[in-house]
Design a protein around this motif. Structure first.
Motif, short mmCIF file in Angstrom:
data_model
loop_
_atom_site.label_atom_id
_atom_site.label_comp_id
_atom_site.label_asym_id
_atom_site.label_seq_id
_atom_site.Cartn_x
_atom_site.Cartn_y
_atom_site.Cartn_z
N ASP A 96 0.81 -1.22 0.00
CA ASP A 96 0.00 0.00 0.00
C ASP A 96 0.84 1.27 0.00
O ASP A 96 0.41 2.31 -0.50
N TYR A 97 2.04 1.20 0.58
CA TYR A 97 2.86 2.41 0.73
C TYR A 97 4.16 2.35 -0.09
O TYR A 97 5.11 3.05 0.22
N LYS A 98 4.15 1.58 -1.18
CA LYS A 98 5.39 1.42 -1.95
C LYS A 98 5.86 2.72 -2.60
O LYS A 98 7.04 2.86 -2.93
N GLY B 42 4.56 8.71 4.24
CA GLY B 42 3.29 8.29 4.83
C GLY B 42 3.43 7.04 5.67
O GLY B 42 2.84 6.93 6.75
N LEU B 43 4.22 6.08 5.18
CA LEU B 43 4.44 4.83 5.93
C LEU B 43 5.18 5.13 7.24
O LEU B 43 4.82 4.60 8.29
N GLN B 44 6.21 5.97 7.17
CA GLN B 44 6.98 6.29 8.38
C GLN B 44 6.10 6.97 9.42
O GLN B 44 6.16 6.65 10.61
N ALA B 45 5.24 7.90 8.96
CA ALA B 45 4.35 8.60 9.88
C ALA B 45 3.35 7.64 10.53
O ALA B 45 3.07 7.73 11.72
N LEU B 46 2.85 6.69 9.75
CA LEU B 46 1.90 5.71 10.28
C LEU B 46 2.55 4.83 11.34
O LEU B 46 2.00 4.61 12.42
N VAL B 47 3.75 4.32 11.02
CA VAL B 47 4.44 3.43 11.96
C VAL B 47 4.85 4.18 13.23
O VAL B 47 4.76 3.66 14.34
N ASP B 48 5.29 5.42 13.07
CA ASP B 48 5.68 6.22 14.24
C ASP B 48 4.51 6.43 15.19
O ASP B 48 4.71 6.56 16.42
N ALA B 49 3.31 6.49 14.64
CA ALA B 49 2.13 6.73 15.47
C ALA B 49 1.66 5.48 16.20
O ALA B 49 0.83 5.56 17.11
N MET B 50 2.18 4.33 15.81
CA MET B 50 1.77 3.08 16.46
C MET B 50 2.54 2.88 17.76
O MET B 50 3.74 3.10 17.81
N PRO B 51 1.88 2.45 18.84
CA PRO B 51 2.58 2.19 20.11
C PRO B 51 3.38 0.90 20.03
O PRO B 51 3.00 -0.04 19.32
N VAL B 52 4.49 0.85 20.73
CA VAL B 52 5.28 -0.38 20.81
C VAL B 52 4.54 -1.38 21.68
O VAL B 52 4.11 -1.04 22.80
N GLN B 53 4.34 -2.57 21.19
CA GLN B 53 3.60 -3.59 21.93
C GLN B 53 4.56 -4.55 22.63
O GLN B 53 5.45 -5.11 22.01
N SER B 54 4.37 -4.73 23.92
CA SER B 54 5.18 -5.71 24.66
C SER B 54 4.50 -7.06 24.59
O SER B 54 3.27 -7.16 24.57
N THR B 55 5.30 -8.11 24.54
CA THR B 55 4.71 -9.45 24.53
C THR B 55 4.18 -9.79 25.92
O THR B 55 4.57 -9.20 26.93
N ILE B 56 3.27 -10.74 25.94
CA ILE B 56 2.69 -11.16 27.22
C ILE B 56 3.79 -11.65 28.15
O ILE B 56 3.79 -11.37 29.35
N THR B 57 4.75 -12.35 27.61
CA THR B 57 5.84 -12.90 28.42
C THR B 57 6.64 -11.80 29.08
O THR B 57 7.02 -11.88 30.25
#
Length: 317
Positions: free
Chosen positions: A250-252, A257-272
């Protein structure tokens, strides 16, 4: 197809560089069909333009070009920018002509063509009647050569006709040619134009190849940047593999735009990583053998793998 809203003078009744002239009043415009043109009269490269809005006024034929951008992707913009600002009729079919001296203008050594039509009208870099790349021969309706005037170009002495020469070059709006230029200065301009024309095809090919190389390099660089952004997002557990593949597609062509989208996503920690393993007091200080004998070793192995590995490692020492 791209229509360029710029009117060209296709032909008039002045004497061309082969010493003859074409009467616009004798032009069979309905037989100029289809009204097509090549680039610099080079038929091998295919049709470059189709002429529209053809208009006859003041003894001249005018028209506007519709450019085939598939064959000539840069030509429309080059016309708009003024790099190619002239046209030249070619493959002229002469139906009637006259050698009557009364019809000849100053400097005219060839006939006056009184009834005619062209097979094509090319985009060129010098006005048609002075460039006349394809006007050295006159043809009949069966495309047989009626007159070959190519030798006239060599015998035409512009130095004896300075007004014609200077007028022709001034029509090009050249910045290095003054309105009061002498014939010698005009001839120098001709030499410069000839030198540039001899290099034009090679430079055009080099430019085309360079643009292709730059486009390929940009595509490769963009692809690498996109892959790097997506890989980091995967490592930060912001996205999964399915989403990674979709974002790449989608962002090729939209790295920012891709960088802005990813930057806005929170870092997810694993359950472990979120779970803090707390070892029960009853296991603290116990050896592997102690837990084996008490029957608790299986519970430690299942629920406290770090402790199990540590006890197992100590036992082997």
């Amino acid at each position: 197809m791209i229509k360029v809203d710029k009117e060209f003078l296709l032909t008039d009744e002045t004497v061309n560089c082969y010493g003859y002239r074409l009467l616009t009043s004798g032009l069979q415009l309905d037989r100029f069909d289809p009204p097509i043109g090549f680039f610099m009269h080079d038929r091998e490269k295919g049709v470059a333009v189709k002429w529209t809005d053809l208009t006859v006024r003041d003894g001249a034929l005018y028209g506007k070009p519709v450019v085939d951008e598939t064959r000539f992707p840069d030509l429309a913009q080059q016309i708009i920018d003024g790099f190619y600002a002239a046209a030249s009729v070619g493959h002229i079919v002469a139906l009637e002509w006259s050698d009557d001296p009364e019809m000849k203008l100053e400097g005219q050594t060839g006939p006056t063509v009184t009834k005619w039509f062209p097979r094509e009208c090319s985009i060129v870099d010098i006005p048609g009647n002075y460039n006349a790349v394809a006007q050295d021969k006159l043809f009949d309706e069966g495309d047989n050569v009626l007159l070959d005037l190519s030798d006239n170009l060599n015998t035409l002495n512009f130095m004896e006709k300075p007004a014609i020469l200077v007028e022709a070059l001034l029509a090009l709006s050249l910045p290095n040619l003054a309105a009061d230029a002498t014939p010698e200065q005009a001839l120098e301009v001709i030499r410069e134009l000839a030198a540039k024309a001899s290099k034009a095809d090679g430079l055009e090919t080099e430019l085309k190849n360079l643009r292709a190389e730059m486009a390929a390099l940009k595509e490769k660089t963009d692809s690498e940047k996109i892959a790097s952004i997506v890989e980091k997002a995967l490592a930060d557990h912001k996205i999964n593999q399915a989403m990674a593949d979709k974002l790449k597609a989608d962002y090729k062509s939209n790295i920012a735009g891709l960088q802005a989208l990813v930057d806005a996503m929170p870092v997810q920690s694993t359950i472990t990583s979120q779970m803090k393993t707390v070892v029960p007091d009853k296991y603290v200080g116990k050896t592997w053998d102690d837990l084996y004998m008490s029957g608790d070793l299986a519970d430690v192995k299942k629920n406290y793998p770090d402790l199990y590995r540590e006890l197992e490692s100590s036992r082997k020492k």
